[in-house]
Design a protein around this motif. Structure first.
Motif, short mmCIF file in Angstrom:
data_model
loop_
_atom_site.label_atom_id
_atom_site.label_comp_id
_atom_site.label_asym_id
_atom_site.label_seq_id
_atom_site.Cartn_x
_atom_site.Cartn_y
_atom_site.Cartn_z
N ALA A 61 -3.10 25.35 -22.69
CA ALA A 61 -4.52 25.16 -22.96
C ALA A 61 -5.37 25.19 -21.70
O ALA A 61 -6.45 25.79 -21.69
CB ALA A 61 -4.73 23.85 -23.70
N GLU A 62 -4.89 24.59 -20.65
CA GLU A 62 -5.69 24.55 -19.42
C GLU A 62 -5.93 25.95 -18.88
O GLU A 62 -7.05 26.28 -18.48
CB GLU A 62 -4.98 23.68 -18.37
N SER A 63 -4.91 26.79 -18.87
CA SER A 63 -5.10 28.15 -18.34
C SER A 63 -5.99 28.98 -19.27
O SER A 63 -6.78 29.79 -18.80
CB SER A 63 -3.75 28.83 -18.14
N ILE A 64 -5.90 28.76 -20.59
CA ILE A 64 -6.76 29.50 -21.53
C ILE A 64 -8.22 29.11 -21.33
O ILE A 64 -9.11 29.97 -21.27
CB ILE A 64 -6.32 29.23 -22.99
N VAL A 65 -8.48 27.82 -21.19
CA VAL A 65 -9.85 27.37 -20.97
C VAL A 65 -10.39 27.92 -19.66
O VAL A 65 -11.54 28.37 -19.58
CB VAL A 65 -9.92 25.82 -21.00
N ALA A 79 -17.74 34.59 -24.75
CA ALA A 79 -17.05 33.49 -24.07
C ALA A 79 -18.03 32.37 -23.76
O ALA A 79 -17.71 31.19 -23.91
CB ALA A 79 -16.38 34.00 -22.80
N ALA A 80 -19.26 32.72 -23.34
CA ALA A 80 -20.27 31.71 -23.06
C ALA A 80 -20.63 30.94 -24.33
O ALA A 80 -20.77 29.71 -24.31
CB ALA A 80 -21.51 32.36 -22.47
N GLU A 81 -20.75 31.66 -25.44
CA GLU A 81 -21.05 31.00 -26.72
C GLU A 81 -19.94 30.03 -27.10
O GLU A 81 -20.20 28.92 -27.56
CB GLU A 81 -21.24 32.06 -27.82
#
Length: 168
Positions: A61-65, A79-81
């Motif tokens: 999860a950390e790398s995906i975020v 991605a911004a949304e």
């Protein structure tokens, strides 16, 4: 060539002989009295699987975020949304300003619901907001009526007590 009905009758006959000798089931398919029904699922099997998935999810999860935030900063609007929708979730309701006046009787509730209806018809508030306000007014009406009924019951109890004293 073997017929299908012959095979099924042979299978049924073999099941009958097996069930009579060593099967934990009755002839109707239910477990016999006193039979625990088998070993079942191992204890904590689901919990162990959930722990493994949690560890895997935490690591990934950390790398995906980080990747999504980097794309958002690079100008990817989707991605911004996604990042902003998690940072500031959409509000499902908004405060509604209304000209409030004290509601002290059920008759006041009639006037208040009329005002809410007119505001919704003019478009000052949405129908959903009007329905929510009408529900609040209805709760107030029921509360007022309950208090009035309790007062009437207390008054009747007092009159009954005075009447009983009079009869003595």
């Amino acid at each position: 060539m073997v017929n299908v009905t012959q095979l099924s009758s042979v299978a049924v006959m073999s099941n009958v002989s097996d069930s009579q000798t060593s099967s934990p089931r009755q002839t109707n398919g239910h477990f016999a009295t006193g039979n625990p029904g088998g070993p079942g699922r191992p204890r904590n099997a689901v919990a162990r699987g959930a722990v493994v998935l949690d560890v895997l999810g935490t690591e990934v999860a950390e790398s995906i975020v980080r990747v999504i935030v980097d794309k958002a900063l690079a100008g990817d609007l989707r991605a911004a949304e996604l990042v902003l929708s998690r940072a500031w979730p959409m509000r499902h309701g908004r405060p509604t300003e209304v000209a409030a006046f004290p509601i002290e009787s059920p008759e006041d509730c009639v006037a208040a619901v009329g005002d809410v209806t007119q505001a919704a018809m003019r478009g000052d508030i949405t129908a959903h907001e009007g329905r929510a306000l009408a529900a609040v007014i209805d709760v107030q009406r029921r509360t007022i009526e309950t208090v009035e009924q309790e007062q009437k019951a207390e008054e009747l109890d007092a009159r009954l007590a005075r009447y009983k004293e009079y009869l003595k």
